[in-house]
Enzyme design. Structure first.
Site, PDB file in Angstrom:
ATOM      1  N   ASP A 150      -2.725   1.537   6.772  1.00  0.00           N
ATOM      2  CA  ASP A 150      -3.026   2.661   5.881  1.00  0.00           C
ATOM      3  C   ASP A 150      -4.097   3.547   6.509  1.00  0.00           C
ATOM      4  OD1 ASP A 150      -3.587   4.403   3.845  1.00  0.00           O
ATOM      5  OD2 ASP A 150      -4.287   2.883   2.422  1.00  0.00           O
ATOM      6  N   HIS A 204       0.106   3.639   1.775  1.00  0.00           N
ATOM      7  CA  HIS A 204      -1.066   3.868   0.931  1.00  0.00           C
ATOM      8  C   HIS A 204      -0.796   3.643  -0.552  1.00  0.00           C
ATOM      9  CE1 HIS A 204      -4.969   5.407  -0.113  1.00  0.00           C
ATOM     10  NE2 HIS A 204      -4.459   6.403  -0.824  1.00  0.00           N
ATOM     11  N   SER A 236      -7.552   4.492  -3.770  1.00  0.00           N
ATOM     12  CA  SER A 236      -7.719   5.720  -3.009  1.00  0.00           C
ATOM     13  C   SER A 236      -8.991   6.448  -3.431  1.00  0.00           C
ATOM     14  CB  SER A 236      -6.463   6.583  -3.171  1.00  0.00           C
ATOM     15  OG  SER A 236      -6.440   7.633  -2.245  1.00  0.00           O
TER      16      SER A 236
END
Length: 443
Positions: free
Chosen positions: A347, A409, A290
């Site tokens: 995602d 995610h 991320s």
């Protein structure tokens, strides 16, 4: 010009499972390459880690704790071929179908990111909130990834440039935390592991977004020019010059009176490592999830732009957002930076910020002409995906039920999908069922 959109493919088989434990076994053509068992993690790091708890409750057939590092590494000797798996040839012929050795390496580096998450104090009521819970010499062991042969040499902190408005009074101190622990540098020290890897490896691992101000930085999604960079002289869109997402650059370059910037910390540590080990085979592997994936990309650029004679710099990016524009991508390519983006097509984070123009590296099944967009829009919001892509889909796993934006995610989802992936025609291997074993009890 077109906007790149991913293609979702269906699993080559489906089945039910009533076992609460997940074991990873990379099996292809009847040969077991690696076998790993995992056990259920029954505790959460803190209330801020509720996403993983929610994931486990909604997906009881799939549980995740750290893979056994020793098992991931024990049967794979990279030797003279290590540069191939670090992307020297841009992973040509290794991604579809996914090479077993590369698959194991991706999972192995994913565990370093998992260790960064497990070591972070997420508890806002704790006096040590946003710091590392463990000392350097025991971090990897206490985060549960086993004997790696690596030793942590530097803790990394990121500082937010954005601050809360002065008119906001009375907020808890954790809301306004500017500098926080975000990862570490680890150097392989074990002689057997160095021999197995074929070189001394240096890992830089980053966690994802955790604090309020980091979330605010993520929202600063317009592009901004890189310092000390000028427009390319090739003409066309490259005249815009290299630009990156404002919030990511702020996190990487901001500092306080008591805390140097992440950029400064990295430069100092890499200089020390090169001075100490520069005469032997060496690699820099940067990995993150991320926000950490975005910072990993900036770190790779930082290393190659600061140390032109640095050894190969490789990024393994899990669920990373877009970072910069086409000129920035050109800079990375010219510097020899190798980036493998592991992307879950379901995602949302991997599809933001901005939009992609003329991204020829990513296949898409939908094209939109954006040639008539205003120049200011293209300058501020036209991003480009970097490196090579390993595209996965959470829809193909029979273990993932009730998936949503958050669970798509999760790092645990990514590692699960990497483990099951075979090829674009078989996105989740039928032999995965054989990997469901009686759980290994850890003491």
């Amino acid at each position: 010009m077109r906007i790149a959109i991913g293609v979702v493919i269906r699993p080559c088989s489906s089945y039910c499972c009533n076992n609460f434990h997940y074991a990873t076994t990379v099996t292809r053509c009847g040969t077991v390459a690696t076998s790993v068992s995992t056990s259920v993690s029954t505790s959460s790091t803190s209330s801020s880690m509720c996403l993983k708890t929610r994931f486990a409750s909604k997906n009881p057939k799939f549980s995740w704790s750290s893979l056994e590092y020793d098992s991931l590494a024990q049967s794979i000797k990279l030797g003279k071929n290590w540069m191939k798996y670090q992307g020297i040839n841009d992973w040509d012929g290794l991604l579809d179908p996914l090479d077993c050795n590369l698959q194991t390496e991706i999972l192995r580096y994913g565990q370093f990111v998992e260790a960064a998450y497990r070591s972070f104090d997420f508890n806002p009521s704790s006096p040590t909130f946003a710091t590392c819970k463990y000392p350097k010499n025991s971090l990897l062991a206490r985060s549960g990834i086993g004997k790696t042969g690596y030793r942590i040499t530097k803790n990394l902190r990121a500082t937010c440039g954005v601050q809360l408005p002065h008119w906001i009074n009375g907020v808890p101190s954790w809301v306004s935390t500017r500098s926080s622990w975000i990862g570490y540098v680890a150097v392989c020290q074990d002689k057997k592991e160095i021999t197995r890897l074929g070189r001394r490896d240096v890992v830089i691992a980053y966690r994802g977004t955790a604090t309020c101000l980091e979330w605010l930085e993520n929202l600063r999604a317009t592009l901004t020019s890189l310092p000390d960079q000028v427009a390319d002289d090739q003409g066309g869109p490259n005249l815009i010059g290299p630009m990156v997402e404002s919030g990511f650059l702020s996190l990487y370059t901001s500092s306080t009176d008591t805390c140097p910037s992440l950029q400064e910390i990295i430069r100092e540590e890499i200089a020390r490592v090169l001075e100490m080990y520069g005469d032997e085979p060496l690699s820099f592997t940067i990995t993150g999830h991320s926000l950490g994936a975005a910072l990993a990309t900036l770190t790779a650029y930082n290393i190659n732009s600061t140390f032109p004679n640095a050894p190969i710099v490789t990024v393994f990016s899990f669920g990373g957002p877009r970072v910069g524009n086409r000129s920035f991508r050109c800079l990375l390519e010219k510097s020899g930076t190798k980036i493998l983006r592991i992307v879950n097509s379901d995602d949302l984070i991997t599809k933001i910020p901005g939009f992609v123009i003329d991204n020829n590296d990513v296949a898409s099944n939908w094209a939109v002409n954006v040639a008539e967009l205003p120049t200011w829009l293209q300058t501020q919001w036209a991003y480009a995906d970097v490196g090579k892509e390993l595209r996965l889909s959470s829809k193909v796993s029979p273990y993932l039920n009730n998936i949503n934006v958050a669970t798509c995610h999760e790092l645990s989802t990514y590692l699960h999908l990497v483990n099951g992936f075979v090829s674009s025609t078989c996105p989740f291997r039928a032999t995965a069922k054989r990997a469901l074993k009686i759980p290994v009890v850890k003491t």
